[in-house]
Design an enzyme around this catalytic site. Structure first.
Site, PDB file in Angstrom:
ATOM      1  N   GLY A  90      83.382  82.633  51.404  1.00  0.00           N
ATOM      2  CA  GLY A  90      82.237  82.892  50.548  1.00  0.00           C
ATOM      3  C   GLY A  90      82.738  83.153  49.147  1.00  0.00           C
ATOM      4  CB  SER A 122      87.150  80.189  52.322  1.00  0.00           C
ATOM      5  OG  SER A 122      86.633  79.894  51.057  1.00  0.00           O
ATOM      6  CB  ALA A 123      86.545  84.556  50.226  1.00  0.00           C
ATOM      7  CG  HIS A 159      88.275  75.645  49.541  1.00  0.00           C
ATOM      8  ND1 HIS A 159      87.861  75.316  50.813  1.00  0.00           N
ATOM      9  CD2 HIS A 159      87.883  76.937  49.344  1.00  0.00           C
ATOM     10  CE1 HIS A 159      87.249  76.359  51.357  1.00  0.00           C
ATOM     11  NE2 HIS A 159      87.258  77.344  50.490  1.00  0.00           N
ATOM     12  CD  GLU A 194      88.900  72.443  52.114  1.00  0.00           C
ATOM     13  OE1 GLU A 194      89.729  73.376  52.136  1.00  0.00           O
ATOM     14  OE2 GLU A 194      87.683  72.629  52.069  1.00  0.00           O
TER      15      GLU A 194
END
Length: 235
Positions: A90, A122-123, A159, A194
């Protein structure tokens, strides 16, 4: 022994959440029937409950139960008692702000250093680096500090995207942004594409997945490393 998976993303190329990691997660969380999920990053601004419900599905497919940290009266105690921890993606600024507000960073660090298996995407992977300064996210809130968990001796850019040859886009590439970062900071940065992830067992850090990673070191030209390459040289 530390057991950590730092993944660029939860979802690869239109697949279902975590599906490309499920076989690995069966092993990673083999002794953890219950997973503590930290939904603070709130992708797209969804609620903690909505995010947690989404995450329950893939973990249910491998026989694991998930409960969100927001469902506990005492988040620090929830971390201390957790058998496995997953911090989702997020907005990194929102995630780090909430971790500081709830005084969770040190509790997470202590739990993982004592052997609680950790998954970050991700985060949740960005915060495993020395700082969150190489996030791709908009600074929609202002955390008390950019310092994060420091599970690895470098920063992470989840990413990571390569420049598109022939593109007419006039904006900065990820590589340009990281070079800007190195005008003011000296720690290395790992660009995770990714589907790629870092696996940490004890003190050993290894690149996993099907793609190379791009390495940025201070005052050096960027270079590529192959999957299954050790990153212990950064210690």
């Amino acid at each position: 022994m530390r057991s950590i998976i730092i993944a660029s993303t939860s979802t690869v190329f239109g697949g279902k959440p975590l599906d490309y990691l499920l076989d690995e997660l069966k092993i990673h969380f083999k002794d953890s029937d219950d997973i503590l999920f930290i939904p603070y990053a709130r992708p797209g601004g969804i609620s903690h409950n909505e995010y947690t419900e989404k995450i329950k599905k893939p973990f249910k497919s491998i026989g694991k139960k998930v409960k969100g940290i927001h469902e506990f009266k005492d988040p620090i105690e929830a971390i201390k008692q957790a058998k496995g921890i997953y911090v989702g993606g997020g907005n990194t600024f929102v995630l780090v702000s909430e971790l500081y507000r709830n005084k969770c960073l040190n509790a997470i660090k202590e739990a993982i250093n004592n052997g609680t298996p950790y998954l970050g995407t991700s985060a949740g992977s960005n915060i495993c680096g020395l700082t969150m300064n190489t996030t791709n996210d908009m600074p929609i809130v202002y955390p008390p500090s950019f310092k994060t968990l420091g599970f690895v001796p470098f920063n992470i850019n989840p990413h990571y995207l390569d420049p598109i040859i022939g593109s007419k886009h006039m904006g900065e590439t990820r590589e340009t942004r990281i070079k800007e970062f190195h005008q003011f900071n000296t720690q290395p940065v790992i660009g995770l594409r990714e589907g790629s992830y870092l696996e940490i067992k004890g003190k050993d850090i290894v690149l996993k997945g099907s793609l190379k990673a791009r390495i940025f070191e201070y005052e050096k030209e960027p270079y590529e490393i192959e999957t299954n390459t050790s990153l212990n040289n950064f210690k």
